[in-house]
Design an enzyme around this catalytic site. Structure first.
Site, PDB file in Angstrom:
ATOM      1  N   ASP A  10       2.083   3.967  -3.316  1.00  0.00           N
ATOM      2  CA  ASP A  10       3.506   3.458  -3.823  1.00  0.00           C
ATOM      3  C   ASP A  10       3.555   1.952  -3.228  1.00  0.00           C
ATOM      4  OD1 ASP A  10       6.427   4.282  -3.816  1.00  0.00           O
ATOM      5  OD2 ASP A  10       6.490   3.128  -2.300  1.00  0.00           O
ATOM      6  N   GLU A  14       7.785   3.234  -8.879  1.00  0.00           N
ATOM      7  CA  GLU A  14       6.671   2.502  -8.420  1.00  0.00           C
ATOM      8  C   GLU A  14       5.588   3.114  -7.753  1.00  0.00           C
ATOM      9  OE1 GLU A  14       9.945   2.593  -4.962  1.00  0.00           O
ATOM     10  OE2 GLU A  14       9.909   2.712  -7.129  1.00  0.00           O
TER      11      GLU A  14
END
Length: 292
Positions: free
Chosen positions: A170, A213
């Site tokens: 992430d 993301e």
């Protein structure tokens, strides 16, 4: 919701050349994904202006954004002084540029692929298929293909007692990147991050955009310790890479959670959950780190 409108105006006595309709833009990301916009002989304009040939109703697109010209069998694109610029293969245009089939054209936050040639219909349908397994922004595998790949590898690991690991990663403080530099910069960060990590991926592995993301790397035949070492290489690769967009250097790091297959796992979700829990610990421990 973003919408597009294509307006085509032809003179009644205009005779089109034999190869007309063989140049087109296919929307890959941002709006009306999969829609084909044909570029006819002469000039095609793109923007929010109602008089534009191709109208893109998106805040990131200027009223008069870009201009395409087909001249003697060649297709050229130029920016019309837009606010956010026009990019070809991630290079911002500062002069009229000739397009080659397969080039990616970014207008605001909308990404098109330019196709040309006698086999443009075949190329278009191939591109539509690719969209079912590839993420339009980053060009790596999408969540759908990740699910199919992981199902196969998980079943193989259970059946043959093979090693299998997953890295769930992430981007740290991604919202801050968007809030500080804008979402066009955020898109750039995701594309560039995918590009540099993808160079490390081996043939039997799969790197995919998991969502937003978040990214996922599936490592067949890899035990926990090897996966941790691999994750550390990837983390350091991102930390040391220089992310520069529109003259600004963007600090980017990632946190990574490692999940390793154990025989009592019943389904792929168990493996992803293990990686997700490790990622959560990495975030809570200060980010830019690997947890397993």
């Amino acid at each position: 919701m973003t919408e597009t409108t294509t307006r085509v105006t032809l003179s009644a006595d205009l005779k089109l050349p034999e190869n007309s309709g063989r140049e087109c833009l296919v929307a890959l990301y941002g709006t009306a994904i999969g829609k084909k916009h044909e570029l006819l002989p002469g000039v095609t304009t793109i923007g929010r202006d109602p008089l534009a040939t191709i109208i893109l109703e998106a805040d990131s697109v200027s009223r008069s954004h870009a201009r395409f010209e087909i001249d003697r069998g060649e297709t050229w694109v130029s920016d019309l002084g837009s606010t956010n610029g026009t990019f070809v293969n991630d290079e911002q245009l500062h002069a009229r540029t000739q397009l080659q089939s397969g080039d990616l054209v970014k207008i605001g936050d909308v990404i098109f692929k330019f196709l040309s040639g006698s086999n443009v219909e075949a190329a278009y349908h191939e591109e539509i298929y690719t969209m079912t397994i590839r993420d339009g922004l980053t060009a790596i595998a999408n969540a759908r293909y990740l699910s199919e790949f992981l199902d196969r590898e998980f079943a193989r690991s259970r059946r043959h007692c093979r090693e299998l690991a997953v890295l769930l990663m992430d981007v740290d403080r991604f919202k801050t990147i968007n809030d500080t530099w804008g979402y066009l910069t955020g898109d750039y960060v995701l594309r560039e991050l995918a590009r540099i990590i993808d160079t490390r991926v081996r043939r039997d592995e799969l790197f995919a955009r998991y969502g937003g993301e978040e990214f996922c790397l599936v490592l067949p035949e890899t035990e926990k310790e090897g996966a941790i070492d691999y994750a550390e290489i990837v983390r350091k690769l991102v930390e040391e890479h220089k992310f520069v967009f529109d003259g600004a250097t963007i600090p980017v790091t990632i946190s990574i959670g490692v999940g390793a297959f154990v025989p009592d796992m019943a389904r792929p979700h168990d493996l992803l959950r293990a990686a997700d829990e490790a990622l959560y610990r990495a975030k809570n421990a200060g980010r830019n780190r690997v947890e397993a």
